[in-house]
Design a protein around this motif. Structure first.
Motif, short mmCIF file in Angstrom:
data_model
loop_
_atom_site.label_atom_id
_atom_site.label_comp_id
_atom_site.label_asym_id
_atom_site.label_seq_id
_atom_site.Cartn_x
_atom_site.Cartn_y
_atom_site.Cartn_z
N GLN A 189 -141.97 31.57 -14.88
CA GLN A 189 -141.78 31.14 -13.78
C GLN A 189 -140.04 29.88 -14.54
O GLN A 189 -139.82 30.19 -15.02
CB GLN A 189 -142.71 29.52 -13.50
N GLU A 212 -144.31 33.65 -10.21
CA GLU A 212 -143.58 32.78 -9.10
C GLU A 212 -142.35 31.80 -9.93
O GLU A 212 -142.15 31.34 -10.75
CB GLU A 212 -144.28 31.83 -9.90
N ASN A 213 -141.16 32.23 -9.23
CA ASN A 213 -140.48 31.22 -9.16
C ASN A 213 -140.03 29.78 -9.71
O ASN A 213 -139.71 29.47 -9.98
CB ASN A 213 -139.20 31.64 -7.97
N VAL A 214 -141.38 29.04 -8.62
CA VAL A 214 -141.48 27.99 -8.63
C VAL A 214 -142.60 27.85 -7.92
O VAL A 214 -143.19 28.15 -6.96
CB VAL A 214 -140.55 26.73 -7.49
N VAL A 233 -139.00 20.58 -1.68
CA VAL A 233 -137.87 21.71 -2.52
C VAL A 233 -137.01 22.07 -1.88
O VAL A 233 -137.53 22.70 -0.52
CB VAL A 233 -139.13 23.24 -2.76
N VAL A 238 -133.43 31.61 -3.70
CA VAL A 238 -134.31 31.93 -5.11
C VAL A 238 -134.87 33.67 -4.06
O VAL A 238 -135.17 33.89 -3.47
CB VAL A 238 -136.22 31.08 -4.09
N PHE A 255 -142.40 31.88 -4.14
CA PHE A 255 -143.36 29.71 -4.46
C PHE A 255 -144.57 29.71 -4.57
O PHE A 255 -144.88 30.54 -3.47
CB PHE A 255 -142.34 29.18 -2.86
N VAL A 265 -140.53 21.50 2.26
CA VAL A 265 -139.83 22.81 1.20
C VAL A 265 -139.35 22.94 2.53
O VAL A 265 -139.15 23.71 3.57
CB VAL A 265 -140.77 24.30 0.95
N ASN A 268 -134.51 26.13 2.36
CA ASN A 268 -133.61 27.38 1.17
C ASN A 268 -133.64 29.17 1.49
O ASN A 268 -134.38 28.82 2.98
CB ASN A 268 -135.47 27.41 0.57
N PHE A 270 -135.52 32.43 0.81
CA PHE A 270 -136.60 32.79 -0.68
C PHE A 270 -136.15 34.86 -0.04
O PHE A 270 -136.96 34.85 0.81
CB PHE A 270 -137.90 32.76 -0.15
N ILE A 283 -144.52 33.90 0.03
CA ILE A 283 -144.98 32.71 -0.32
C ILE A 283 -146.09 32.70 0.04
O ILE A 283 -147.20 32.96 0.32
CB ILE A 283 -145.20 31.98 1.17
#
Length: 507
Positions: A189, A212-214, A233, A238, A255, A265, A268, A270, A283
């Protein structure tokens, strides 16, 4: 009396005098002292000696090796650890490395340990991978009011299991660039937290990791009031490296929430997720009592809005209850005003999710729009797992543009269309949606528009916005256009811009 001590006494006296006149607006605390650490200097001794309000200034270009600890200090102003160089007022990129000092553990231990302390700001530092990419580079545990600003972390050839562990309160990560985070055979992560009440602020970063990036959750919180909560977030880019495909990188998602409360969130990008360690969802909103010691785990009150999700094998996965250990429920998920571009199904949901709202999304999907299933659940307080009674307790889908393809809304073991909605939800609201193409024999509630694919594709500009003449303009339940309110002229951009992750603003 020394000049530094004199400044401290004067500042304290001023606070005492002014306090007698009642509350005043916040005033930036007096800067107490600057402690410069040049190459070869004793960084740990300087951190130990620093007092509230001090600036610990590390020489740009210097490299400090060791596992450094931020010690507990008397209550007071923030201590700042920063670069000696003036930094750009934006998110960092790799080319900014010469402006930064570097910390490297030189071992498998963290380069920076922040345990049982408070009120530190880390601004403009570069971190190298640990030996063999093992463990965590920056470890936060039982600490509060910690700000990470303009960090640069790019893992080396052996990767890195985790960049930042943020178990604490009032944790901020901003304007940072974290990349090449992976570990063969292990989850990885860029940022992860599981045992800290928050709030968390993750804003304006580039975050690149294989698994998992975040992620919030993934291990057990030690008490109900330590489930990560009050999470923002926002404006992050990402992504995953395409070169990881076919490599032992344990790619999972972009995420993931496994235990989290009150999460926003928004704004962003992704991008990039494929089948490897998981099935390619970008996600994931789920709940996991990961190791069986946190039955209070839940994922609740999540707002996912104004995001771009693109180049993923599947879109958004939602799971209501853990089936391996007892848990509370995933509920009150709102997914609205997003652009979701996926090769497979857009949404998957099951195992007794509570309330789900899907509203005003533009979805470019190559598979099902929504797949629902029951699965197995273990409800906190019940002695054993059981079969789920429903997929979603209360589902609302409105004002959304999507493709039907072969199956549209698919209910495992119950059928398609209305049969799926009626058979796998306790209650549903479905109106003012478009499902283009697919068999006309599958029935849906009113109002569902079912144009041919040719008719449907003619409604869009290249940026996925509606053409001016589209009948889907002003056709929503609220009088707005169907789908997400976005011209996305830069949706194909793959490289992270240096300041903001979106070159366009969503209205």
């Amino acid at each position: 009396m020394s000049p530094v001590l004199s400044r401290r006494v004067s500042a304290c006296a001023a606070v005492y005098v002014l306090a007698s006149f009642g509350p005043l607006p916040f005033v930036e605390p007096v800067h107490a002292d600057t402690r410069v650490v040049n190459a070869g200097g004793n960084l740990q001794a300087t951190l130990d000696a620093a007092l509230p309000g001090d600036h610990v200034v590390l020489a740009a270009g210097a490299r400090f090796t060791g596992s450094f600890r931020l010690p507990a200090k008397p209550f007071g102003s923030v201590i700042t650890v920063r670069s000696s160089q003036t930094l750009p007022a934006r998110r960092l990129v790799e080319a900014d490395a010469p402006l930064l000092p570097t910390l490297a553990s030189g071992s498998t231990s963290p380069a920076l340990m922040i345990v049982g302390t408070a009120n530190w700001r880390i601004d403009g530092l570069r971190f190298e991978s640990n030996t063999d990419g093992a463990g965590t580079i920056i470890q936060v545990l039982d600490s509060s009011s910690i700000v990470f600003d303009r960090l640069l972390i790019v893992a080396g050839s052996s990767g890195q299991k985790r960049a930042v562990q943020g178990n604490g309160r009032h944790i901020t990560l901003m304007r940072s660039h974290i990349a090449n985070i992976w570990k063969s055979g292990q989850d990885s992560q860029a940022f992860c937290a599981w045992d800290g009440a928050g709030p968390y602020t993750i804003v304006d970063n580039y975050l690149e990791a294989a698994s998992e990036n975040v992620m919030f959750g993934g291990a057990d919180s030690t008490a109900p009031d330590r489930v990560p909560a009050d999470i923002l977030v926002e404006r992050n880019f990402v992504s995953k490296r395409l070169e990881w495909k076919g490599q032992p990188r344990v790619v999972k998602n972009l995420f993931e929430l496994k235990a989290a409360r009150r999460v926003t969130v928004r704004h962003n990008v992704f991008e990039r997720s494929w089948t490897d360690g998981q099935t390619g969802f970008g996600i994931s909103f789920t709940v996991r009592n990961q190791d069986g010691r946190a039955p209070w785990s839940s994922t609740t009150d999540v707002l996912f809005e104004h995001n771009i999700v693109r180049d993923t094998e599947r879109g958004v996965s939602m799971l209501g209850r853990d089936g391996t250990y007892p848990s509370e429920q995933t509920t009150r998920l709102t997914i609205r005003k997003n652009l979701i571009i996926t090769a497979g199904q857009a949404f998957q949901a099951g195992s007794e999710i509570g309330v789900v709202t899907i509203d005003h999304n533009t979805v470019v999907n190559g598979g099902h729009f929504l797949l629902m299933y029951t699965g197995s659940v273990w409800v906190n307080g019940e002695p054993t797992p059981r079969n789920a009674a429903y997929a979603i307790q209360n589902l609302t889908v409105t004002n959304t543009l999507a493709r039907h393809n072969d199956y549209g809304v698919f209910g495992d073991s119950v059928g398609l269309g209305i049969k799926a909605l009626a058979g796998l939800t306790m209650q549903y609201t479905w109106t003012h949606n478009v499902l283009a193409g697919g068999p006309s024999s599958i029935t849906y509630p009113a109002i569902t528009w079912r144009p041919t694919m040719e008719e449907y594709l003619a409604q869009f500009n290249a940026d996925h916005s509606l053409v001016a003449s589209s009948p889907y303009r002003n056709a929503g339940t609220d009088g707005a256009d169907l789908g997400a309110p976005l011209p996305l002229s830069s949706a194909g951009t793959s490289a992270p811009p240096p300041v903001a992750p979106l070159n366009v603003r969503l209205r």
